[in-house]
Design a protein around this motif. Sequence first.
Motif, short mmCIF file in Angstrom:
data_model
loop_
_atom_site.label_atom_id
_atom_site.label_comp_id
_atom_site.label_asym_id
_atom_site.label_seq_id
_atom_site.Cartn_x
_atom_site.Cartn_y
_atom_site.Cartn_z
N ALA A 156 0.83 -1.21 0.00
CA ALA A 156 0.00 0.00 0.00
C ALA A 156 0.86 1.26 0.00
O ALA A 156 1.49 1.54 1.01
CB ALA A 156 -0.93 -0.01 1.22
N PRO A 157 0.89 2.01 -1.09
CA PRO A 157 0.31 1.66 -2.38
C PRO A 157 1.19 0.61 -3.07
O PRO A 157 2.38 0.51 -2.79
CB PRO A 157 0.34 2.97 -3.15
N LEU A 158 0.59 -0.14 -3.96
CA LEU A 158 1.32 -1.21 -4.65
C LEU A 158 2.54 -0.62 -5.35
O LEU A 158 2.41 0.21 -6.25
CB LEU A 158 0.41 -1.91 -5.66
N SER A 159 3.73 -1.03 -4.90
CA SER A 159 4.99 -0.47 -5.40
C SER A 159 6.05 -1.55 -5.41
O SER A 159 5.98 -2.53 -4.67
CB SER A 159 5.47 0.67 -4.50
N VAL A 160 7.05 -1.31 -6.23
CA VAL A 160 8.23 -2.16 -6.22
C VAL A 160 9.38 -1.31 -5.68
O VAL A 160 9.51 -0.14 -6.00
CB VAL A 160 8.54 -2.74 -7.62
N VAL A 161 10.18 -1.93 -4.81
CA VAL A 161 11.35 -1.28 -4.22
C VAL A 161 12.57 -2.08 -4.67
O VAL A 161 12.64 -3.28 -4.44
CB VAL A 161 11.26 -1.25 -2.68
N ILE A 162 13.49 -1.40 -5.33
CA ILE A 162 14.70 -2.05 -5.82
C ILE A 162 15.89 -1.40 -5.12
O ILE A 162 16.05 -0.18 -5.17
CB ILE A 162 14.83 -1.92 -7.35
N THR A 163 16.70 -2.23 -4.47
CA THR A 163 17.84 -1.74 -3.71
C THR A 163 19.12 -2.28 -4.34
O THR A 163 19.23 -3.46 -4.63
CB THR A 163 17.73 -2.19 -2.25
N PHE A 164 20.07 -1.37 -4.54
CA PHE A 164 21.39 -1.69 -5.08
C PHE A 164 22.40 -1.54 -3.95
O PHE A 164 22.49 -0.47 -3.35
CB PHE A 164 21.75 -0.74 -6.22
N ILE A 165 23.14 -2.61 -3.66
CA ILE A 165 24.09 -2.60 -2.54
C ILE A 165 25.47 -3.00 -3.06
O ILE A 165 25.60 -4.01 -3.75
CB ILE A 165 23.65 -3.58 -1.44
N ASP A 166 26.48 -2.20 -2.71
CA ASP A 166 27.85 -2.56 -3.06
C ASP A 166 28.78 -2.17 -1.92
O ASP A 166 28.42 -1.39 -1.05
CB ASP A 166 28.28 -1.90 -4.39
N ASN A 167 29.97 -2.76 -1.93
CA ASN A 167 30.98 -2.49 -0.91
C ASN A 167 32.08 -1.58 -1.45
O ASN A 167 33.19 -1.59 -0.94
CB ASN A 167 31.60 -3.80 -0.42
N GLY A 168 31.76 -0.82 -2.46
CA GLY A 168 32.76 0.03 -3.10
C GLY A 168 33.00 1.33 -2.36
O GLY A 168 32.61 1.51 -1.21
#
Length: 135
Positions: A69-81
Motif C-alpha cells: 500500500a500503495p502497490l509499489s516495487v522497491v529495488i535496492t542496489f548494494i555494493d561495498n565500493g
Amino acid sequence: MKELTIEATTDNIPAVTDFVNEQLEELGCSMKVQMQIDIAIDELFGNIAHYAYSSETGCATVRVELIEAPLSVVITFIDNGVPYDPLKKEDPDTSLSAENRQIGGLGIYMVKKSMDAVSYEYRNGQNILTVTKKL
C-alpha cells in the motif's frame, strides 16, 4: 523479497535487468513502468560497475521487494565500493543545449525524475541506493 548478488560489471547489466523484469512480470507491471525501471537499472548498476571498485571488480546485490500500500516495487542496489552518494550531485541544467551542459549527472537526474522515490545511505561499509516505483 528476492535478491541477486553478481559481479559488478557492465556485461552483467542484462542479467540484472532480466532478474528484475522477472519479478515485475509476476506483478503484472505495465510496459511503461518496466521500461522506466530498466533505464534506472542501466544507469545505477552501470555506475556501480564503472565507479564503485576503482580498477578492481567487486560484487553488487540487487534486491527486489513488493510493497502493498500503495502497490509499489522497491529495488535496492548494494555494493561495498567507494562511498558515493549520487543524489548529492547537482541536477543538470536541462534548459541548456547538450553542448553547453556540464558532463555527468544526466543519468541520475533521469532516475530521480522517473522513480517515485530515490534514497541513498552508506552503512556498515556499503553503498545502499534504493528506488521505489508505484505500480
